[in-house]
Scaffold this motif. Structure first.
Motif, mmCIF file in Angstrom:
data_model
loop_
_atom_site.group_PDB
_atom_site.id
_atom_site.type_symbol
_atom_site.label_atom_id
_atom_site.label_comp_id
_atom_site.label_asym_id
_atom_site.label_seq_id
_atom_site.Cartn_x
_atom_site.Cartn_y
_atom_site.Cartn_z
ATOM 1 N N ALA A 265 0.815 -1.225 0.000
ATOM 2 C CA ALA A 265 0.000 0.000 0.000
ATOM 3 C C ALA A 265 0.844 1.268 0.000
ATOM 4 O O ALA A 265 0.385 2.316 -0.436
ATOM 5 C CB ALA A 265 -0.931 -0.002 1.218
ATOM 6 N N THR A 266 2.088 1.189 0.479
ATOM 7 C CA THR A 266 2.899 2.386 0.612
ATOM 8 C C THR A 266 3.708 2.728 -0.636
ATOM 9 O O THR A 266 4.509 3.659 -0.624
ATOM 10 C CB THR A 266 3.871 2.235 1.789
ATOM 11 O OG1 THR A 266 4.662 1.046 1.602
ATOM 12 C CG2 THR A 266 3.114 2.133 3.097
ATOM 13 N N ALA A 267 3.521 1.977 -1.727
ATOM 14 C CA ALA A 267 4.283 2.250 -2.951
ATOM 15 C C ALA A 267 3.398 2.020 -4.167
ATOM 16 O O ALA A 267 2.469 1.206 -4.137
ATOM 17 C CB ALA A 267 5.517 1.354 -3.018
ATOM 18 N N ASP A 268 3.680 2.757 -5.240
ATOM 19 C CA ASP A 268 2.936 2.611 -6.479
ATOM 20 C C ASP A 268 3.495 1.490 -7.352
ATOM 21 O O ASP A 268 2.827 1.015 -8.265
ATOM 22 C CB ASP A 268 2.975 3.922 -7.281
ATOM 23 C CG ASP A 268 2.273 5.061 -6.558
ATOM 24 O OD1 ASP A 268 1.319 4.765 -5.810
ATOM 25 O OD2 ASP A 268 2.680 6.221 -6.729
ATOM 26 N N SER A 269 4.719 1.069 -7.075
ATOM 27 C CA SER A 269 5.384 0.076 -7.914
ATOM 28 C C SER A 269 4.933 -1.335 -7.572
ATOM 29 O O SER A 269 4.464 -1.612 -6.466
ATOM 30 C CB SER A 269 6.903 0.179 -7.753
ATOM 31 O OG SER A 269 7.368 1.470 -8.068
ATOM 32 N N THR A 270 5.089 -2.216 -8.555
ATOM 33 C CA THR A 270 4.923 -3.646 -8.332
ATOM 34 C C THR A 270 6.313 -4.268 -8.349
ATOM 35 O O THR A 270 7.077 -4.076 -9.296
ATOM 36 C CB THR A 270 4.050 -4.287 -9.419
ATOM 37 O OG1 THR A 270 2.733 -3.726 -9.350
ATOM 38 C CG2 THR A 270 3.952 -5.793 -9.223
ATOM 39 N N TYR A 271 6.664 -4.999 -7.307
ATOM 40 C CA TYR A 271 7.998 -5.562 -7.169
ATOM 41 C C TYR A 271 7.998 -7.037 -7.574
ATOM 42 O O TYR A 271 6.985 -7.731 -7.454
ATOM 43 C CB TYR A 271 8.484 -5.449 -5.722
ATOM 44 C CG TYR A 271 8.508 -4.044 -5.193
ATOM 45 C CD1 TYR A 271 9.623 -3.236 -5.366
ATOM 46 C CD2 TYR A 271 7.403 -3.513 -4.517
ATOM 47 C CE1 TYR A 271 9.652 -1.935 -4.868
ATOM 48 C CE2 TYR A 271 7.425 -2.215 -4.024
ATOM 49 C CZ TYR A 271 8.548 -1.433 -4.209
ATOM 50 O OH TYR A 271 8.563 -0.148 -3.729
ATOM 51 N N CYS A 272 9.151 -7.495 -8.024
ATOM 52 C CA CYS A 272 9.331 -8.906 -8.337
ATOM 53 C C CYS A 272 10.381 -9.465 -7.388
ATOM 54 O O CYS A 272 11.455 -8.866 -7.209
ATOM 55 C CB CYS A 272 9.782 -9.085 -9.790
ATOM 56 S SG CYS A 272 10.138 -10.805 -10.227
ATOM 57 N N VAL A 273 10.080 -10.596 -6.778
ATOM 58 C CA VAL A 273 11.009 -11.216 -5.836
ATOM 59 C C VAL A 273 12.359 -11.464 -6.496
ATOM 60 O O VAL A 273 13.418 -11.196 -5.915
ATOM 61 C CB VAL A 273 10.408 -12.539 -5.307
ATOM 62 C CG1 VAL A 273 11.474 -13.351 -4.572
ATOM 63 C CG2 VAL A 273 9.234 -12.266 -4.382
ATOM 64 N N THR A 274 12.341 -11.946 -7.737
ATOM 65 C CA THR A 274 13.594 -12.242 -8.451
ATOM 66 C C THR A 274 14.404 -10.977 -8.684
ATOM 67 O O THR A 274 15.634 -10.963 -8.513
ATOM 68 C CB THR A 274 13.297 -12.927 -9.787
ATOM 69 O OG1 THR A 274 12.490 -14.096 -9.547
ATOM 70 C CG2 THR A 274 14.576 -13.346 -10.491
ATOM 71 N N ASP A 275 13.737 -9.891 -9.061
ATOM 72 C CA ASP A 275 14.434 -8.620 -9.290
ATOM 73 C C ASP A 275 15.085 -8.094 -8.023
ATOM 74 O O ASP A 275 16.051 -7.322 -8.087
ATOM 75 C CB ASP A 275 13.466 -7.567 -9.838
ATOM 76 C CG ASP A 275 12.971 -7.910 -11.227
ATOM 77 O OD1 ASP A 275 13.575 -8.799 -11.872
ATOM 78 O OD2 ASP A 275 11.965 -7.296 -11.670
ATOM 79 N N LEU A 276 14.560 -8.476 -6.866
ATOM 80 C CA LEU A 276 15.106 -8.029 -5.589
ATOM 81 C C LEU A 276 16.147 -9.006 -5.042
ATOM 82 O O LEU A 276 16.470 -8.976 -3.856
ATOM 83 C CB LEU A 276 13.977 -7.848 -4.566
ATOM 84 C CG LEU A 276 12.958 -6.752 -4.876
ATOM 85 C CD1 LEU A 276 11.834 -6.774 -3.849
ATOM 86 C CD2 LEU A 276 13.617 -5.380 -4.902
ATOM 87 N N GLY A 277 16.662 -9.856 -5.917
ATOM 88 C CA GLY A 277 17.677 -10.815 -5.493
ATOM 89 C C GLY A 277 17.116 -11.911 -4.613
ATOM 90 O O GLY A 277 17.854 -12.499 -3.811
ATOM 91 N N GLY A 278 15.833 -12.190 -4.767
ATOM 92 C CA GLY A 278 15.172 -13.167 -3.902
ATOM 93 C C GLY A 278 14.958 -14.508 -4.561
ATOM 94 O O GLY A 278 15.290 -14.735 -5.728
ATOM 95 N N ARG A 279 14.337 -15.399 -3.807
ATOM 96 C CA ARG A 279 14.077 -16.751 -4.297
ATOM 97 C C ARG A 279 12.935 -17.371 -3.495
ATOM 98 O O ARG A 279 12.584 -16.897 -2.401
ATOM 99 C CB ARG A 279 15.320 -17.622 -4.164
ATOM 100 C CG ARG A 279 15.783 -17.804 -2.715
ATOM 101 C CD ARG A 279 17.141 -18.474 -2.629
ATOM 102 N NE ARG A 279 17.577 -18.629 -1.236
ATOM 103 C CZ ARG A 279 17.322 -19.698 -0.483
ATOM 104 N NH1 ARG A 279 16.616 -20.714 -0.983
ATOM 105 N NH2 ARG A 279 17.749 -19.768 0.764
ATOM 106 N N LEU A 280 12.385 -18.441 -4.054
ATOM 107 C CA LEU A 280 11.371 -19.219 -3.350
ATOM 108 C C LEU A 280 12.059 -20.071 -2.297
ATOM 109 O O LEU A 280 13.013 -20.793 -2.585
ATOM 110 C CB LEU A 280 10.622 -20.102 -4.340
ATOM 111 C CG LEU A 280 9.660 -21.144 -3.741
ATOM 112 C CD1 LEU A 280 8.487 -20.466 -3.055
ATOM 113 C CD2 LEU A 280 9.178 -22.093 -4.825
ATOM 114 N N LEU A 281 11.595 -19.982 -1.051
ATOM 115 C CA LEU A 281 12.158 -20.799 0.019
ATOM 116 C C LEU A 281 11.438 -22.126 0.163
ATOM 117 O O LEU A 281 12.057 -23.185 0.161
ATOM 118 C CB LEU A 281 12.105 -20.041 1.349
ATOM 119 C CG LEU A 281 13.076 -18.881 1.557
ATOM 120 C CD1 LEU A 281 12.912 -18.321 2.959
ATOM 121 C CD2 LEU A 281 14.514 -19.318 1.333
#
Length: 396
Positions: A257-273
């Motif tokens: 709710a605090t941002a207009d952007s849509t983030y991608c877990v992969t783009d943030l250096g993340g992964r499925l645990l």
């Protein structure tokens, strides 16, 4: 007499008719000038025209000011997406507790223990003193016990060589000394005039405070919890009926709710645990957990997220960025560039399918090769609505 009356009536009638005619002539002349001026002004200032409700013309200058961007419609692979709710959580080891080093009354330094406050490792955030308690101050007592035990030990050490004391007495003195030293050293470096200083071992934000100013705490009691900067987790809550497909989840997009952007877990250096294998009683949801970097501190624990799970596979589909889609008066439409007329944009009603939080499938209304407006579509829609309002005519 009758002739005189008749002449008078005719004269008055002629005079009134002449005045009325002159007034009409003057007013028409003024109206003509006003209309011409308005027409010339509109011709000079007009940037947006609407020939019909489904078409808007935009000058190059206005299009540039709108920041208009376009995209050519091209079918491309689009993954299967499942939209669910989720929450941001600290990563494993991403929090640590600040505990009381001794029993006593808490004196908080400034607003250092307020929720959201940032604290630095080694910073004094509070002091704890037991001087006003019946049992006295534990740190002061530990210091006294240590000094006394040290003297006894040094004496025993000097006597054991001459066998003036037994080995048992020496061992007992040594044990008392080591125990007292451990208790003293636990607070020795934190002693202040106000009591024992409370200093976190790591830097981060206070996410939970468990004490108030002046409260009594026991030794080892949790005073607050710090969330470290670094990584976060995204937990998506998936209805249990989708359990069979969870093994195909590869990543996720999410919005907060605090941002207009849509983030991608992969783009943030993340992964499925992982994903859960069971549900809790009364809660028919299975957890799917991701971990990602939060170096910019854009997220906080407990924050609700709108999650779009993305699965392996997918078929070619026509999609557009979400910002290209306009919803108004129950209709969904996009603006398509008119290839036959420069500066003309056609409003096109479309039907939408699944979306991944960034792009949405168009199931009908668009064809390959057409050019659709992306960024600036909302401003273009507002401009077309304004241009469609008829100008005020000053007629009498």
């Amino acid at each position: 007499m009758n002739i005189i009356k008749l002449i008078s009536i005719l004269s008055i009638s002629f005079f009134l008719a002449s005045c009325h005619s002159a007034h009409d002539h003057d007013h028409d002349h003024e109206g003509h000038d006003h209309s011409a001026h308005a027409h010339e002004s509109a011709a000079e200032d007009r940037e947006t025209e609407a020939h019909d409700p489904d078409e808007v013309h935009l000058s190059d200058r206005k299009a540039q000011s709108f920041g208009l961007t376009t995209e050519t419609v091209t079918p491309s692979p689009f993954e299967t997406v499942l939209r669910v709710g989720g929450v941001i959580e600290p990563a494993e080891g991403g929090t640590s507790a600040i505990v009381a080093p001794q029993a006593g009354l808490v004196d908080i330094v400034g607003a250092s223990l307020a929720d959201g406050s940032y604290v630095v490792a080694g910073q004094t955030i509070a002091t704890i003193s037991g001087k006003s308690l019946q049992d006295g101050d534990a740190a002061s007592r530990a210091k006294s016990d240590y000094e006394a035990a040290k003297k006894d030990y040094e004496r025993a050490k000097s006597l054991i060589g001459d066998k003036i004391i037994s080995a048992k007495d020496y061992d007992e003195a040594l044990l008392r000394y080591e125990t007292a030293r451990a208790a003293y050293e636990a607070t020795a470096g934190r002693m202040t005039n106000g009591g024992v200083a409370v200093r976190p071992s790591t830097s981060g934000h206070i996410v939970r405070s468990d004490v108030e100013q002046g409260a009594y705490v026991a030794a080892g009691q949790t005073l607050a919890v710090i969330e470290h900067c670094g990584r976060k987790r995204l937990r998506a809550d998936v209805p249990e009926r989708h359990f069979a497909s969870l093994s195909k989840v590869k990543t996720a997009n999410f919005r907060i709710a605090t941002a207009d952007s849509t983030y991608c877990v992969t783009d943030l250096g993340g992964r499925l645990l992982s994903f859960g294998r069971a549900t809790k009683p009364g809660i028919p949801y299975i957890s799917v957990t991701f971990e990602f970097d939060d170096a910019k501190e854009a997220f906080f624990a407990g924050q609700y997220a709108d999650v779009f799970l993305r699965f392996d596979g997918g078929q070619d589909a026509i999609t557009v960025p979400d910002e290209a889609i306009i919803e108004s008066q129950g209709l969904t439409f996009v603006y398509v560039k008119n290839a036959d007329e420069p500066g003309a944009y056609l409003r096109r009603e479309v039907r939408t399918g699944r979306g991944d939080g960034r792009r949405t499938q168009i199931t009908s209304g668009l064809s390959e090769g057409e050019t659709v407006v992306c960024h600036g579509a909302r401003r273009l829609h507002l401009a077309s609505a304004t241009a469609a309002i008829p100008a005020h005519n000053h007629n009498h």
